[in-house]
Design a protein around this motif. Structure first.
Motif, short mmCIF file in Angstrom:
data_model
loop_
_atom_site.label_atom_id
_atom_site.label_comp_id
_atom_site.label_asym_id
_atom_site.label_seq_id
_atom_site.Cartn_x
_atom_site.Cartn_y
_atom_site.Cartn_z
N GLY A 194 -52.89 69.91 -14.60
CA GLY A 194 -54.08 69.17 -15.03
C GLY A 194 -55.36 69.95 -14.92
O GLY A 194 -56.44 69.36 -14.87
N CYS A 205 -61.05 66.35 -15.25
CA CYS A 205 -60.06 65.87 -14.29
C CYS A 205 -60.76 64.93 -13.32
O CYS A 205 -61.95 64.66 -13.43
N GLN A 227 -56.30 60.27 -14.51
CA GLN A 227 -56.18 61.71 -14.65
C GLN A 227 -55.74 62.10 -16.07
O GLN A 227 -56.30 63.02 -16.66
N GLU A 257 -57.91 64.32 -18.72
CA GLU A 257 -57.38 65.56 -19.29
C GLU A 257 -57.48 65.53 -20.81
O GLU A 257 -57.76 66.56 -21.45
N VAL A 268 -57.41 65.63 -8.56
CA VAL A 268 -57.31 67.07 -8.34
C VAL A 268 -57.88 67.47 -6.98
O VAL A 268 -57.41 68.42 -6.36
#
Length: 243
Positions: A20, A50, A150, A154, A176
């Motif tokens: 990611g 992210c 997430q 992305e 992240v």
């Protein structure tokens, strides 16, 4: 013959997108202007596109976390753009954002009735590639819900911030990074309580990066490290060798 370091570098470049952490030509490349902190990030650059998680335990730490995140938003919004700030009980004083180089008109506040609405509004906002960032104040978040955030970030390349105020126990989510910001007394000419905002910044988790801890101050429009906690780095490096 290809050296070991070159092989590892190539592998890292192939693995990061799978985690990611893609870097696209159109990304808003953010410089935090703090080398000590940037060295902890993969590729030495603050990850965009992210999700980042911030946890707090006390109201004082909550206020410090808001200030720290606002300072990062100031870097993100430096070239213009809009951020959505979503919550059920907003306590932020919008005019204070100017202290962190954020123009209040760049923040759109969305106040909803309950956390279920925060979840819905956050996911929909993260899908909008016209935004630079989305910040949500939400206490309870499952791994499944965070994974949806997430994936949306992305795809749209919007940078997301989750602030979990008053959290007693932590759970694993798909962000992240995980941060914990603690308020510290400010100092000026040796006099406590008078001076610039000062925090203990703990980067507890960073995917493909190096966790760290710093005592830092926000002054002259930048993060200024007063002291780095070497114990965190030594412990992390030791665990990597064992693993």
């Amino acid at each position: 013959m290809t050296s070991r370091s070159d092989i590892l570098s190539q592998l890292e470049k192939q693995i990061l997108p799978l985690q990611g952490l893609r870097k696209l030509p159109g990304d808003n490349n953010v410089r935090i202007d703090c080398s000590a902190m940037e060295s902890a990030f993969p590729n030495g650059v603050f990850p965009v596109g992210c999700m980042h998680e911030f946890i707090t335990h006390t109201p004082q730490d909550g206020a410090s976390t808001n200030g720290f995140v606002a300072a990062i938003l100031g870097k993100l919004l430096k070239q213009g753009g809009i951020c959505l700030w979503i919550s059920t009980s907003r306590t932020l004083f919008a005019a204070a954002l100017v202290s962190f180089n954020v123009n209040p008109e760049q923040i759109i506040f969305i106040d909803v009735k309950n956390e279920r609405d925060v979840l819905y509004a956050t996911e929909e906002a993260l899908k909008c590639n016209k935004l630079i960032a989305v910040l949500a104040e939400i206490k309870n978040l499952s791994f499944k819900e965070s994974r949806r955030f997430q994936l949306a970030a992305e795809q749209s390349r919007v940078t997301g911030f989750i602030i979990r105020h008053g959290l007693r126990t932590t759970n694993t989510i798909a962000c992240v990074s995980r941060w914990h910001i603690t308020s510290l007394p400010s100092m000026s000419a040796g006099m406590p309580g008078v001076g610039f905002p000062r925090w203990k910044v703990e980067l507890q988790k960073i995917r493909s990066g190096t966790p760290g801890s710093w005592i830092m101050e926000w002054s002259a429009g930048n993060f200024n490290v007063i002291q780095q906690d070497e114990k965190v780095i030594v412990l992390y490096e030791g665990l990597k060798q064992i693993g």
